[in-house]
Design a protein around this motif. Structure first.
Motif, PDB file in Angstrom:
ATOM      1  N   TRP A 126       0.814  -1.207   0.000  1.00 41.23           N
ATOM      2  CA  TRP A 126       0.000   0.000   0.000  1.00 41.23           C
ATOM      3  C   TRP A 126       0.854   1.266   0.000  1.00 41.23           C
ATOM      4  O   TRP A 126       1.941   1.296   0.578  1.00 41.23           O
TER       5      TRP A 126
ATOM      6  N   LYS B 131       1.793   1.410  -8.945  1.00 38.47           N
ATOM      7  CA  LYS B 131       0.606   0.671  -9.384  1.00 38.47           C
ATOM      8  C   LYS B 131       0.935  -0.319 -10.492  1.00 38.47           C
ATOM      9  O   LYS B 131       0.326  -1.401 -10.572  1.00 38.47           O
TER      10      LYS B 131
ATOM     11  N   ARG C 158      -1.220  -0.796  -4.339  1.00 43.83           N
ATOM     12  CA  ARG C 158      -2.549  -0.210  -4.193  1.00 43.83           C
ATOM     13  C   ARG C 158      -2.431   1.127  -3.472  1.00 43.83           C
ATOM     14  O   ARG C 158      -1.600   1.314  -2.576  1.00 43.83           O
TER      15      ARG C 158
ATOM     16  N   CYS D 281      -4.132   4.130  -1.212  1.00 46.46           N
ATOM     17  CA  CYS D 281      -5.162   4.497  -0.232  1.00 46.46           C
ATOM     18  C   CYS D 281      -5.175   6.013  -0.105  1.00 46.46           C
ATOM     19  O   CYS D 281      -4.186   6.617   0.345  1.00 46.46           O
TER      20      CYS D 281
ATOM     21  N   ASP E 233      -7.572   2.987  -4.758  1.00 49.22           N
ATOM     22  CA  ASP E 233      -7.987   1.611  -4.448  1.00 49.22           C
ATOM     23  C   ASP E 233      -8.611   1.472  -3.065  1.00 49.22           C
ATOM     24  O   ASP E 233      -9.202   0.443  -2.752  1.00 49.22           O
TER      25      ASP E 233
ATOM     26  N   PHE F 189     -12.061  -0.478   1.620  1.00 49.94           N
ATOM     27  CA  PHE F 189     -11.058  -1.062   0.730  1.00 49.94           C
ATOM     28  C   PHE F 189     -11.573  -2.345   0.099  1.00 49.94           C
ATOM     29  O   PHE F 189     -12.668  -2.791   0.393  1.00 49.94           O
TER      30      PHE F 189
END
Length: 342
Positions: free
Chosen positions: A54, A245, A250, A252, A292, A342
């Motif tokens: 993340w 990516k 991902r 946030c 995401d 999520f």
């Protein structure tokens, strides 16, 4: 969908009037879109939910003491300004209350005349242009004369604690009339622990205006319009996010302002450098390209922020999450609890 689809009943005592005793002590609801699972946690649990897969994206805008209470120079009549954005050469766009009889040439004094603003004219949408004196030392004068602009649903005057708590610990660039409130939960320690786990941290900037929090006024959402807000994504940030990516990482987004900024920059499918104004309105049916997961607070009925949340979460799951939050006495709005989708 219609505006009425985004109304809900909220007991007024659930509207947080002050922040939690310690930053990071809020509750955190997690919502999984694929399974519809809703879980109850504490905010600091976010360290256990994110890992090296993340990257967090933060809005590093800084709230300025944008509310000025003064009096007209000639009559002494009380007047209040809310600064929205600088227009250059000492001129600001601002809301005025009362403003019905405010005409060009009327001067307003603040802090006994330490700061003076002259009305230039009205702007479409109800705002005004004001020219301030003391342009060279304006920021220092504003810090002394202005107040932190707490939202109207916080029914008290700001105090000294709000100067610190209505500001993200990573705030850097002056310009907001309201805080990107999802970021208020983070402590420097929480961010440090996340980075030690390998979570990436990137920054964008969107200077938040009061229009962000205002309820939508038209029943037909196709006619809804947002006030434009200044936003920026640097070329280096765009490059790092795209590379991350491409490797399966991902993103946030911390707060709806970050979502709107990233989705504005990612309109082509990849994140592009951006420096300009965005009035992007996100409602159910929107196709997300840059985000995401979303960390956000619980929002006003009929607000664009609630519609954005529903667009990302799914309408029915959003309703279920909000019903759970009301039943379980979560704290709502700017100083309230958080939700991670999520």
């Amino acid at each position: 969908m219609r505006l009425s689809d985004f109304d809900y009943l909220l007991p007024p005592e659930l509207i947080a009037q002050r922040p939690s005793p310690e930053r990071g002590d809020s509750r955190l609801m997690t919502v999984q879109r694929e399974t519809g699972t809703i879980e109850r946690r504490r905010f600091n649990d976010i360290v256990n939910l994110l890992d090296e897969r993340w990257t967090l994206v933060l809005n590093d805008t800084r709230v300025i003491p944008a509310r000025l209470r003064g009096e007209k120079e000639r009559t002494g009549a009380k007047i209040e300004l809310l600064l929205l954005k600088p227009l250059g050469e000492g001129v600001w766009e601002a809301l005025a209350k009362p403003g019905k009889r405010l005409k060009p040439g009327v001067a307003v004094l603040f802090k006994g005349g330490a700061l003076r603003a002259e009305t230039i004219g009205r702007i479409d949408g109800g705002a005004f242009r004001f020219r301030f004196n003391n342009a060279e030392n304006f920021n220092a004068a504003l810090e002394e004369a202005g107040e932190i602009p707490l939202p109207p649903y916080i029914r008290r005057l700001p105090d000294a604690a709000d100067r610190e708590r209505y500001q993200c610990v990573y705030a850097q660039h002056d310009g907001s009339a309201a805080a990107p409130t999802a970021g208020l939960h983070f402590t420097r320690e929480t961010l440090r622990r996340l980075q030690e786990k390998g979570v990436g941290v990137e920054r964008i900037t969107l200077h938040v205006g009061p229009g962000t929090f205002q309820p939508i006024q038209t029943e037909n959402l196709g006619e809804a319009r947002l006030h434009a807000e200044r936003a920026a994504v640097s070329a280096k940030t765009a490059e790092r996010l795209n590379r991350f990516k491409e490797k399966g990482g991902r993103v946030c987004a911390v707060g709806t302002t970050t979502v709107r900024t990233l989705e504005t920059a990612a309109a082509s499918g990849t994140v592009e450098p951006f420096d300009g104004e965005t009035s992007l309105f996100i409602a159910p049916g929107f196709q997300f390209k840059g985000v995401d997961a979303v960390l956000t607070n619980f929002h006003l009925p009929k607000s664009s922020l609630l519609m954005l949340t529903a667009a990302f979460t799914g309408y029915d799951l959003m309703r279920a999450a909000y019903e759970t939050a009301v039943q379980e006495r979560y704290r709502f709005y700017s100083y309230g609890d958080a939700m991670l989708v999520f």
